[in-house]
Write an enzyme that holds these catalytic residues in place. Structure first.
Site, PDB file in Angstrom:
ATOM      1  N   ARG A  40     -12.232   7.395  87.059  1.00  0.00           N
ATOM      2  CA  ARG A  40     -11.003   7.968  87.604  1.00  0.00           C
ATOM      3  C   ARG A  40      -9.789   7.342  86.905  1.00  0.00           C
ATOM      4  NH1 ARG A  40     -11.729  11.467  91.372  1.00  0.00           N
ATOM      5  NH2 ARG A  40      -9.518  11.427  91.931  1.00  0.00           N
ATOM      6  N   CYS A  46      -3.589  18.537  86.731  1.00  0.00           N
ATOM      7  CA  CYS A  46      -3.753  17.248  87.409  1.00  0.00           C
ATOM      8  C   CYS A  46      -3.131  16.151  86.564  1.00  0.00           C
ATOM      9  CB  CYS A  46      -5.241  16.956  87.641  1.00  0.00           C
ATOM     10  SG  CYS A  46      -5.558  15.502  88.683  1.00  0.00           S
ATOM     11  N   GLY A 105      -7.363  20.737  90.807  1.00  0.00           N
ATOM     12  CA  GLY A 105      -6.213  20.028  90.335  1.00  0.00           C
ATOM     13  C   GLY A 105      -5.642  19.045  91.355  1.00  0.00           C
ATOM     14  N   TYR A 109     -15.571  12.987  85.121  1.00  0.00           N
ATOM     15  CA  TYR A 109     -16.556  13.897  85.711  1.00  0.00           C
ATOM     16  C   TYR A 109     -15.951  15.170  86.302  1.00  0.00           C
ATOM     17  CZ  TYR A 109     -15.192  11.187  89.880  1.00  0.00           C
ATOM     18  OH  TYR A 109     -14.496  10.541  90.876  1.00  0.00           O
ATOM     19  N   SER A 133      -9.329  10.784  97.391  1.00  0.00           N
ATOM     20  CA  SER A 133     -10.455  10.514  96.490  1.00  0.00           C
ATOM     21  C   SER A 133     -10.496   9.031  96.127  1.00  0.00           C
ATOM     22  CB  SER A 133     -10.333  11.363  95.222  1.00  0.00           C
ATOM     23  OG  SER A 133     -10.419  12.738  95.539  1.00  0.00           O
ATOM     24  N   CYS A 136     -16.617  31.044  94.918  1.00  0.00           N
ATOM     25  CA  CYS A 136     -16.832  29.666  95.370  1.00  0.00           C
ATOM     26  C   CYS A 136     -16.079  28.732  94.433  1.00  0.00           C
ATOM     27  CB  CYS A 136     -18.328  29.348  95.355  1.00  0.00           C
ATOM     28  SG  CYS A 136     -18.767  27.619  95.652  1.00  0.00           S
ATOM     29  N   ASP A 137     -15.732  27.570  94.944  1.00  0.00           N
ATOM     30  CA  ASP A 137     -15.039  26.554  94.158  1.00  0.00           C
ATOM     31  C   ASP A 137     -15.849  26.142  92.934  1.00  0.00           C
ATOM     32  OD1 ASP A 137     -13.042  24.512  93.686  1.00  0.00           O
ATOM     33  OD2 ASP A 137     -14.473  23.065  94.474  1.00  0.00           O
TER      34      ASP A 137
END
Length: 461
Positions: free
Chosen positions: A152, A29, A84, A35, A140, A306-307
Protein backbone atom coordinates in the site's frame (compact mmCIF):
# COMPACT_ATOMS: atom_id res chain seq x y z
CA UNK A 1 -41.80 10.98 -24.57
CA UNK A 2 -41.78 9.75 -20.97
CA UNK A 3 -38.82 10.70 -18.80
CA UNK A 4 -36.59 7.59 -18.86
CA UNK A 5 -35.31 8.44 -15.40
CA UNK A 6 -38.69 7.97 -13.73
CA UNK A 7 -40.88 5.82 -15.99
CA UNK A 8 -40.48 2.36 -14.46
CA UNK A 9 -43.29 1.04 -16.66
CA UNK A 10 -41.51 1.41 -20.00
CA UNK A 11 -40.38 -2.22 -20.03
CA UNK A 12 -41.28 -5.26 -17.99
CA UNK A 13 -38.55 -6.13 -15.52
CA UNK A 14 -38.32 -8.00 -12.25
CA UNK A 15 -38.03 -5.81 -9.16
CA UNK A 16 -35.31 -7.61 -7.20
CA UNK A 17 -33.31 -6.38 -4.22
CA UNK A 18 -30.11 -4.72 -5.37
CA UNK A 19 -27.31 -2.50 -4.16
CA UNK A 20 -24.91 -0.29 -6.06
CA UNK A 21 -21.28 0.52 -5.35
CA UNK A 22 -20.96 4.04 -6.70
CA UNK A 23 -17.53 5.06 -7.97
CA UNK A 24 -17.94 8.82 -8.47
CA UNK A 25 -14.24 9.28 -9.19
CA UNK A 26 -13.90 6.10 -11.22
CA UNK A 27 -10.54 4.36 -10.76
CA UNK A 28 -8.61 7.50 -9.83
CA UNK A 29 -6.62 7.16 -6.61
CA UNK A 30 -3.76 8.90 -4.82
CA UNK A 31 -2.27 5.53 -3.85
CA UNK A 32 -0.78 2.97 -6.21
CA UNK A 33 -1.33 -0.28 -4.32
CA UNK A 34 0.45 -3.16 -6.01
CA UNK A 35 -2.52 -5.51 -5.73
CA UNK A 36 -5.24 -3.06 -6.79
CA UNK A 37 -7.40 -4.48 -9.55
CA UNK A 38 -9.29 -1.26 -10.23
CA UNK A 39 -6.61 1.25 -11.27
CA UNK A 40 -6.38 -0.40 -14.69
CA UNK A 41 -10.05 0.45 -15.38
CA UNK A 42 -8.91 3.87 -16.64
CA UNK A 43 -8.24 2.00 -19.91
CA UNK A 44 -12.01 1.59 -20.38
CA UNK A 45 -12.29 5.34 -20.90
CA UNK A 46 -9.15 6.32 -22.86
CA UNK A 47 -10.48 9.74 -23.88
CA UNK A 48 -11.49 10.73 -20.35
CA UNK A 49 -9.39 13.37 -18.65
CA UNK A 50 -11.62 13.96 -15.61
CA UNK A 51 -13.32 11.04 -13.91
CA UNK A 52 -15.38 13.30 -11.66
CA UNK A 53 -19.08 12.39 -11.72
CA UNK A 54 -20.97 15.43 -13.00
CA UNK A 55 -24.06 16.98 -11.43
CA UNK A 56 -26.52 15.44 -13.88
CA UNK A 57 -25.29 11.89 -13.37
CA UNK A 58 -25.07 12.37 -9.61
CA UNK A 59 -28.65 13.57 -9.29
CA UNK A 60 -30.00 10.96 -11.68
CA UNK A 61 -28.26 8.23 -9.70
CA UNK A 62 -29.49 9.49 -6.32
CA UNK A 63 -33.04 10.14 -7.52
CA UNK A 64 -33.49 6.84 -9.35
CA UNK A 65 -31.67 4.74 -6.77
CA UNK A 66 -33.92 6.09 -4.03
CA UNK A 67 -36.98 5.45 -6.21
CA UNK A 68 -35.85 1.90 -6.94
CA UNK A 69 -35.12 1.10 -3.31
CA UNK A 70 -38.39 2.71 -2.18
CA UNK A 71 -40.23 0.43 -4.57
CA UNK A 72 -38.74 -2.59 -2.81
CA UNK A 73 -39.99 -1.48 0.62
CA UNK A 74 -38.02 -1.23 3.83
CA UNK A 75 -37.33 1.84 5.91
CA UNK A 76 -33.61 2.36 5.13
CA UNK A 77 -31.95 3.28 1.85
CA UNK A 78 -28.19 2.77 1.81
CA UNK A 79 -25.68 4.47 -0.48
CA UNK A 80 -22.16 3.05 -0.85
CA UNK A 81 -19.38 5.29 -2.17
CA UNK A 82 -16.14 3.67 -3.33
CA UNK A 83 -13.37 4.11 -5.85
CA UNK A 84 -10.54 4.52 -6.65
CA UNK A 85 -10.37 6.99 -3.80
CA UNK A 86 -13.63 8.93 -3.41
CA UNK A 87 -12.24 11.56 -1.02
CA UNK A 88 -10.23 12.98 -3.95
CA UNK A 89 -13.52 14.60 -5.01
CA UNK A 90 -13.47 16.84 -1.95
CA UNK A 91 -16.02 17.62 0.69
CA UNK A 92 -18.21 19.81 -1.51
CA UNK A 93 -19.06 16.85 -3.74
CA UNK A 94 -20.34 14.83 -0.79
CA UNK A 95 -22.12 17.82 0.72
CA UNK A 96 -24.01 18.05 -2.58
CA UNK A 97 -24.70 14.30 -2.56
CA UNK A 98 -26.19 14.49 0.93
CA UNK A 99 -28.32 17.49 -0.09
CA UNK A 100 -29.64 15.58 -3.11
CA UNK A 101 -30.42 12.56 -0.96
CA UNK A 102 -32.50 14.75 1.31
CA UNK A 103 -34.18 16.40 -1.66
CA UNK A 104 -35.37 13.07 -3.06
CA UNK A 105 -35.90 11.23 0.22
CA UNK A 106 -39.47 9.90 0.55
CA UNK A 107 -41.27 10.65 3.79
CA UNK A 108 -40.61 8.02 6.42
CA UNK A 109 -37.40 6.76 4.83
CA UNK A 110 -33.92 6.96 6.37
CA UNK A 111 -30.91 7.53 4.12
CA UNK A 112 -27.62 5.98 5.21
CA UNK A 113 -24.18 6.33 3.61
CA UNK A 114 -20.97 4.35 3.71
CA UNK A 115 -17.61 5.46 2.34
CA UNK A 116 -14.66 3.18 1.58
CA UNK A 117 -11.37 5.09 1.78
CA UNK A 118 -7.63 4.67 2.14
CA UNK A 119 -7.88 7.39 4.80
CA UNK A 120 -4.86 9.41 3.70
CA UNK A 121 -6.88 12.58 3.01
CA UNK A 122 -9.10 12.54 6.09
CA UNK A 123 -8.73 15.57 8.35
CA UNK A 124 -10.78 17.40 10.96
CA UNK A 125 -13.19 18.85 8.37
CA UNK A 126 -13.84 15.42 6.87
CA UNK A 127 -14.34 13.91 10.30
CA UNK A 128 -16.85 16.62 11.23
CA UNK A 129 -18.83 16.00 8.04
CA UNK A 130 -18.79 12.21 8.37
CA UNK A 131 -19.92 12.38 11.97
CA UNK A 132 -22.63 14.96 11.32
CA UNK A 133 -24.19 12.87 8.57
CA UNK A 134 -23.71 9.47 10.19
CA UNK A 135 -21.44 7.96 7.54
CA UNK A 136 -20.08 4.46 8.09
CA UNK A 137 -16.42 4.58 7.04
CA UNK A 138 -14.51 1.61 5.70
CA UNK A 139 -10.77 2.13 6.21
CA UNK A 140 -8.17 0.07 4.35
CA UNK A 141 -5.43 -1.20 6.67
CA UNK A 142 -3.39 -4.37 6.13
CA UNK A 143 -1.90 -4.80 9.59
CA UNK A 144 1.35 -3.64 11.27
CA UNK A 145 3.50 -1.15 9.41
CA UNK A 146 5.83 -3.50 7.55
CA UNK A 147 2.95 -5.65 6.33
CA UNK A 148 0.72 -2.70 5.41
CA UNK A 149 3.43 -0.81 3.55
CA UNK A 150 4.52 -3.87 1.63
CA UNK A 151 1.95 -3.10 -1.08
CA UNK A 152 0.00 0.00 0.00
CA UNK A 153 2.25 2.74 -1.37
CA UNK A 154 1.52 6.04 -3.10
CA UNK A 155 2.44 7.15 -6.60
CA UNK A 156 5.84 8.35 -5.36
CA UNK A 157 6.41 4.87 -3.88
CA UNK A 158 6.12 6.30 -0.39
CA UNK A 159 4.50 4.28 2.42
CA UNK A 160 0.97 5.10 3.62
CA UNK A 161 0.87 3.49 7.07
CA UNK A 162 1.39 6.62 9.18
CA UNK A 163 -1.30 8.55 7.30
CA UNK A 164 -3.78 5.68 7.63
CA UNK A 165 -3.12 5.36 11.34
CA UNK A 166 -3.74 9.09 11.77
CA UNK A 167 -7.08 8.62 10.03
CA UNK A 168 -7.93 5.67 12.26
CA UNK A 169 -7.19 7.73 15.37
CA UNK A 170 -9.39 10.57 14.10
CA UNK A 171 -12.28 8.21 13.40
CA UNK A 172 -11.92 6.36 16.69
CA UNK A 173 -11.41 9.39 18.90
CA UNK A 174 -14.33 11.28 17.36
CA UNK A 175 -16.72 8.32 17.55
CA UNK A 176 -17.24 8.09 13.79
CA UNK A 177 -18.52 4.60 13.04
CA UNK A 178 -15.90 2.69 11.07
CA UNK A 179 -14.69 -0.74 10.13
CA UNK A 180 -11.40 -1.92 8.68
CA UNK A 181 -10.92 -3.72 5.39
CA UNK A 182 -7.75 -5.82 5.47
CA UNK A 183 -6.49 -7.30 2.23
CA UNK A 184 -4.92 -10.68 2.98
CA UNK A 185 -1.91 -10.91 0.68
CA UNK A 186 1.11 -13.19 0.24
CA UNK A 187 2.96 -11.74 3.24
CA UNK A 188 0.50 -10.74 5.95
CA UNK A 189 -1.27 -14.08 5.47
CA UNK A 190 1.71 -15.71 7.14
CA UNK A 191 1.33 -13.62 10.31
CA UNK A 192 -2.38 -14.03 11.12
CA UNK A 193 -2.21 -13.55 14.87
CA UNK A 194 0.02 -10.49 14.55
CA UNK A 195 -2.42 -8.90 12.08
CA UNK A 196 -5.51 -9.67 14.16
CA UNK A 197 -4.00 -8.56 17.46
CA UNK A 198 -2.66 -5.37 15.90
CA UNK A 199 -6.12 -4.42 14.63
CA UNK A 200 -7.72 -5.14 17.99
CA UNK A 201 -5.10 -3.14 19.86
CA UNK A 202 -5.75 -0.21 17.50
CA UNK A 203 -9.38 -0.18 18.61
CA UNK A 204 -10.89 -1.88 15.58
CA UNK A 205 -14.06 -3.84 16.39
CA UNK A 206 -15.36 -4.57 12.85
CA UNK A 207 -13.01 -6.31 10.40
CA UNK A 208 -13.37 -7.49 6.81
CA UNK A 209 -10.68 -9.84 5.53
CA UNK A 210 -10.50 -9.80 1.72
CA UNK A 211 -8.07 -12.29 0.12
CA UNK A 212 -5.96 -10.86 -2.72
CA UNK A 213 -5.81 -13.03 -5.82
CA UNK A 214 -5.02 -12.04 -9.38
CA UNK A 215 -4.88 -14.70 -12.03
CA UNK A 216 -2.09 -14.48 -14.59
CA UNK A 217 -2.45 -17.72 -16.55
CA UNK A 218 -4.02 -21.14 -16.65
CA UNK A 219 -1.98 -24.10 -15.54
CA UNK A 220 -3.81 -26.88 -17.33
CA UNK A 221 -6.77 -27.29 -19.70
CA UNK A 222 -10.00 -28.94 -18.63
CA UNK A 223 -9.50 -32.68 -18.23
CA UNK A 224 -6.03 -32.33 -16.77
CA UNK A 225 -5.05 -33.34 -13.26
CA UNK A 226 -5.49 -30.75 -10.51
CA UNK A 227 -2.47 -28.45 -10.23
CA UNK A 228 0.21 -29.11 -7.65
CA UNK A 229 1.26 -26.51 -5.08
CA UNK A 230 3.98 -25.00 -7.26
CA UNK A 231 1.62 -24.82 -10.22
CA UNK A 232 -0.99 -23.03 -8.11
CA UNK A 233 1.59 -20.36 -7.24
CA UNK A 234 2.43 -19.98 -10.92
CA UNK A 235 -1.21 -19.24 -11.74
CA UNK A 236 -1.29 -15.98 -9.79
CA UNK A 237 0.70 -12.82 -9.15
CA UNK A 238 3.49 -12.79 -6.54
CA UNK A 239 1.35 -10.79 -4.14
CA UNK A 240 -1.66 -13.12 -4.31
CA UNK A 241 -2.24 -15.12 -1.15
CA UNK A 242 -1.68 -18.87 -1.55
CA UNK A 243 -4.60 -21.16 -0.69
CA UNK A 244 -2.84 -23.02 2.11
CA UNK A 245 -1.70 -19.74 3.68
CA UNK A 246 -5.20 -18.27 3.51
CA UNK A 247 -6.64 -21.41 5.12
CA UNK A 248 -4.09 -21.20 7.93
CA UNK A 249 -4.82 -17.49 8.31
CA UNK A 250 -8.55 -18.07 8.76
CA UNK A 251 -8.04 -20.95 11.20
CA UNK A 252 -5.57 -19.10 13.41
CA UNK A 253 -7.60 -15.89 13.53
CA UNK A 254 -10.72 -17.96 14.24
CA UNK A 255 -8.99 -19.64 17.19
CA UNK A 256 -8.22 -16.23 18.68
CA UNK A 257 -11.72 -14.95 18.00
CA UNK A 258 -13.61 -17.97 19.30
CA UNK A 259 -11.68 -17.93 22.57
CA UNK A 260 -12.40 -14.38 23.69
CA UNK A 261 -13.83 -12.07 21.02
CA UNK A 262 -17.24 -13.38 19.92
CA UNK A 263 -19.71 -10.53 20.31
CA UNK A 264 -16.87 -8.06 20.96
CA UNK A 265 -14.87 -8.09 17.75
CA UNK A 266 -16.92 -8.65 14.60
CA UNK A 267 -15.13 -10.48 11.79
CA UNK A 268 -17.39 -10.38 8.76
CA UNK A 269 -16.54 -13.81 7.38
CA UNK A 270 -17.00 -15.52 10.74
CA UNK A 271 -20.29 -13.77 11.45
CA UNK A 272 -21.60 -14.71 8.01
CA UNK A 273 -20.63 -18.33 8.57
CA UNK A 274 -22.33 -18.46 11.97
CA UNK A 275 -25.51 -17.32 10.24
CA UNK A 276 -25.17 -19.89 7.46
CA UNK A 277 -24.56 -22.75 9.89
CA UNK A 278 -27.65 -21.57 11.78
CA UNK A 279 -29.70 -21.81 8.58
CA UNK A 280 -29.91 -18.12 7.70
CA UNK A 281 -29.41 -16.74 4.16
CA UNK A 282 -25.92 -15.67 3.14
CA UNK A 283 -25.18 -12.06 4.04
CA UNK A 284 -22.12 -12.00 1.80
CA UNK A 285 -22.34 -12.55 -1.94
CA UNK A 286 -19.28 -14.83 -2.00
CA UNK A 287 -21.21 -17.54 -0.20
CA UNK A 288 -24.68 -17.03 -1.71
CA UNK A 289 -26.12 -19.57 -4.13
CA UNK A 290 -26.59 -16.91 -6.82
CA UNK A 291 -25.25 -13.37 -7.18
CA UNK A 292 -25.92 -10.28 -9.27
CA UNK A 293 -27.47 -8.08 -6.59
CA UNK A 294 -24.45 -5.83 -6.03
CA UNK A 295 -23.66 -3.72 -9.08
CA UNK A 296 -20.97 -1.13 -9.80
CA UNK A 297 -21.65 2.39 -11.12
CA UNK A 298 -18.90 4.26 -12.94
CA UNK A 299 -18.43 8.03 -12.96
CA UNK A 300 -20.30 8.55 -16.26
CA UNK A 301 -23.37 6.50 -15.35
CA UNK A 302 -22.26 3.19 -16.85
CA UNK A 303 -23.63 0.34 -14.76
CA UNK A 304 -21.74 -2.96 -14.53
CA UNK A 305 -22.84 -6.38 -13.31
CA UNK A 306 -20.39 -6.43 -10.39
CA UNK A 307 -17.44 -4.55 -8.94
CA UNK A 308 -15.18 -7.41 -10.06
CA UNK A 309 -16.64 -7.50 -13.56
CA UNK A 310 -16.16 -3.91 -14.71
CA UNK A 311 -15.43 -4.96 -18.28
CA UNK A 312 -17.17 -4.10 -21.57
CA UNK A 313 -18.99 -7.44 -21.81
CA UNK A 314 -20.53 -6.91 -18.36
CA UNK A 315 -21.76 -3.36 -18.93
CA UNK A 316 -25.55 -3.60 -18.66
CA UNK A 317 -26.42 -0.02 -19.58
CA UNK A 318 -26.18 3.61 -18.57
CA UNK A 319 -28.43 5.17 -15.95
CA UNK A 320 -28.91 8.28 -18.10
CA UNK A 321 -30.73 6.11 -20.64
CA UNK A 322 -32.72 3.75 -18.39
CA UNK A 323 -33.76 3.69 -14.73
CA UNK A 324 -31.23 2.02 -12.49
CA UNK A 325 -33.84 -0.37 -11.06
CA UNK A 326 -34.76 -1.47 -14.58
CA UNK A 327 -31.14 -2.23 -15.39
CA UNK A 328 -30.61 -4.05 -12.09
CA UNK A 329 -33.75 -6.12 -12.71
CA UNK A 330 -33.01 -6.87 -16.36
CA UNK A 331 -32.86 -10.36 -17.84
CA UNK A 332 -29.17 -9.81 -18.62
CA UNK A 333 -28.36 -9.14 -14.97
CA UNK A 334 -30.55 -12.03 -13.82
CA UNK A 335 -28.61 -14.33 -16.14
CA UNK A 336 -25.32 -13.08 -14.74
CA UNK A 337 -26.46 -13.89 -11.20
CA UNK A 338 -27.88 -17.30 -12.11
CA UNK A 339 -24.68 -18.32 -13.88
CA UNK A 340 -23.01 -18.67 -10.49
CA UNK A 341 -25.30 -21.60 -9.69
CA UNK A 342 -25.56 -23.05 -13.19
CA UNK A 343 -21.77 -23.28 -13.64
CA UNK A 344 -21.13 -24.81 -10.21
CA UNK A 345 -18.86 -27.84 -10.70
CA UNK A 346 -20.16 -31.31 -9.86
CA UNK A 347 -17.66 -31.74 -7.02
CA UNK A 348 -19.02 -28.56 -5.41
CA UNK A 349 -22.62 -29.74 -5.77
CA UNK A 350 -21.69 -32.91 -3.89
CA UNK A 351 -19.56 -31.19 -1.24
CA UNK A 352 -20.64 -31.41 2.40
CA UNK A 353 -19.88 -27.71 2.79
CA UNK A 354 -21.84 -26.51 -0.22
CA UNK A 355 -24.40 -24.74 2.00
CA UNK A 356 -21.61 -22.63 3.53
CA UNK A 357 -19.70 -21.89 0.33
CA UNK A 358 -21.71 -22.40 -2.88
CA UNK A 359 -18.50 -22.40 -4.88
CA UNK A 360 -17.31 -18.99 -3.70
CA UNK A 361 -16.99 -15.92 -5.89
CA UNK A 362 -17.14 -16.80 -9.62
CA UNK A 363 -14.17 -14.53 -10.39
CA UNK A 364 -11.95 -17.01 -8.51
CA UNK A 365 -13.22 -20.18 -10.21
CA UNK A 366 -10.24 -20.89 -12.44
CA UNK A 367 -8.69 -24.08 -11.02
CA UNK A 368 -9.32 -27.55 -12.50
CA UNK A 369 -11.53 -29.80 -10.38
CA UNK A 370 -10.30 -33.12 -8.94
CA UNK A 371 -12.23 -35.01 -11.62
CA UNK A 372 -10.66 -33.03 -14.45
CA UNK A 373 -13.46 -30.52 -14.92
CA UNK A 374 -13.28 -26.75 -14.90
CA UNK A 375 -14.35 -24.01 -12.54
CA UNK A 376 -13.09 -24.94 -9.08
CA UNK A 377 -12.56 -21.95 -6.82
CA UNK A 378 -8.93 -21.00 -6.18
CA UNK A 379 -9.82 -20.85 -2.45
CA UNK A 380 -11.60 -24.22 -2.32
CA UNK A 381 -8.82 -25.82 -0.27
CA UNK A 382 -8.71 -22.74 2.01
CA UNK A 383 -12.42 -22.88 2.73
CA UNK A 384 -12.48 -26.64 3.23
CA UNK A 385 -9.61 -26.35 5.70
CA UNK A 386 -11.42 -23.60 7.58
CA UNK A 387 -14.81 -25.34 7.60
CA UNK A 388 -13.30 -28.61 8.87
CA UNK A 389 -11.43 -26.74 11.59
CA UNK A 390 -14.29 -24.48 12.68
CA UNK A 391 -17.22 -26.86 12.18
CA UNK A 392 -17.59 -28.01 15.83
CA UNK A 393 -17.74 -24.42 17.03
CA UNK A 394 -19.99 -23.20 14.22
CA UNK A 395 -22.41 -26.05 14.95
CA UNK A 396 -22.33 -25.26 18.65
CA UNK A 397 -23.01 -21.57 18.04
CA UNK A 398 -25.89 -22.46 15.72
CA UNK A 399 -27.32 -24.67 18.46
CA UNK A 400 -26.99 -21.85 21.00
CA UNK A 401 -28.83 -19.48 18.68
CA UNK A 402 -31.65 -21.96 18.10
CA UNK A 403 -32.02 -22.33 21.87
CA UNK A 404 -32.40 -18.57 22.24
CA UNK A 405 -28.91 -18.13 23.64
CA UNK A 406 -26.15 -15.80 22.48
CA UNK A 407 -23.51 -17.17 20.12
CA UNK A 408 -20.98 -15.49 22.42
CA UNK A 409 -21.72 -18.18 25.03
CA UNK A 410 -19.42 -20.40 22.98
CA UNK A 411 -16.46 -18.65 24.64
CA UNK A 412 -17.30 -20.23 27.99
CA UNK A 413 -17.29 -23.68 26.37
CA UNK A 414 -13.94 -23.01 24.68
CA UNK A 415 -12.46 -21.62 27.86
CA UNK A 416 -13.21 -24.77 29.82
CA UNK A 417 -11.84 -26.95 27.06
CA UNK A 418 -8.56 -25.06 27.32
CA UNK A 419 -8.29 -24.98 31.11
CA UNK A 420 -6.57 -28.33 31.77
CA UNK A 421 -3.77 -27.56 29.31
CA UNK A 422 -3.62 -23.93 30.35
CA UNK A 423 -3.16 -24.80 34.02
CA UNK A 424 -0.40 -27.35 33.45
CA UNK A 425 2.96 -25.97 34.56
CA UNK A 426 1.86 -22.33 34.70
CA UNK A 427 2.52 -20.31 37.84
CA UNK A 428 -0.15 -18.05 39.29
CA UNK A 429 1.86 -14.93 38.50
CA UNK A 430 2.93 -16.06 35.02
CA UNK A 431 1.34 -14.52 31.91
CA UNK A 432 -1.85 -16.38 31.08
CA UNK A 433 -1.23 -18.78 28.15
CA UNK A 434 -4.51 -17.72 26.53
CA UNK A 435 -2.76 -14.53 25.37
CA UNK A 436 -4.95 -12.05 27.22
CA UNK A 437 -1.95 -10.22 28.69
CA UNK A 438 -3.21 -10.76 32.24
CA UNK A 439 -1.57 -12.84 34.94
CA UNK A 440 -2.76 -16.45 35.02
CA UNK A 441 -4.34 -16.01 38.45
CA UNK A 442 -6.39 -13.07 37.16
CA UNK A 443 -7.53 -14.85 34.00
CA UNK A 444 -7.96 -18.57 33.21
CA UNK A 445 -6.46 -19.55 36.56
CA UNK A 446 -9.39 -17.82 38.24
CA UNK A 447 -12.09 -19.50 36.15
CA UNK A 448 -14.59 -21.92 37.66
CA UNK A 449 -14.31 -25.63 37.01
CA UNK A 450 -15.94 -27.11 33.88
CA UNK A 451 -18.47 -28.88 36.13
CA UNK A 452 -19.47 -25.58 37.75
CA UNK A 453 -19.80 -23.99 34.35
CA UNK A 454 -22.07 -26.74 33.10
CA UNK A 455 -24.32 -26.34 36.15
CA UNK A 456 -24.40 -22.60 35.56
CA UNK A 457 -25.25 -23.08 31.88
CA UNK A 458 -28.07 -25.52 32.64
CA UNK A 459 -29.60 -23.18 35.16
CA UNK A 460 -29.72 -20.38 32.61
CA UNK A 461 -31.43 -22.39 29.86
Amino acid sequence: MADPGTDFGRKPFEARPFQVMAKPNGPRCNLNCTYCYYLEKEALYPATKSFRMDEAVLERFIRDYIAGQDRLGGSDIEFTWQGGEPTLLGLDFFRRAVALEEKHRPAGKTIRNSLQTNGTLLDADWIGFLKEHGFLVGLSLDGPQALHDRYRIDRREQPSFDRVMRALALLRDNQVEFNVLTVVHRHNARQPRAVYRFLKEAGVTFIQFIPAVERVRDVAPAGAAPPARGEIAAMVTPWSVLPEDYGDFLCQVFDEWISRDVGRTFVQLFDVQVGLWAGAPAQLCWFAETCGQCLALEHNGDLYACDHYVDPEYRIGNIMHAPIAELAGSAVQARFGQDKLDTLPRCCRQCEYRFACNGGCPKNRFVPTPDGGAGLNYFCASHRQFFAHAAPYLKAMAALIHRGRSAADIMEVVRHQQLPAARAGVGRNDPCPCGSGKKFKKCCGNAPSPRAALVSNRSSD
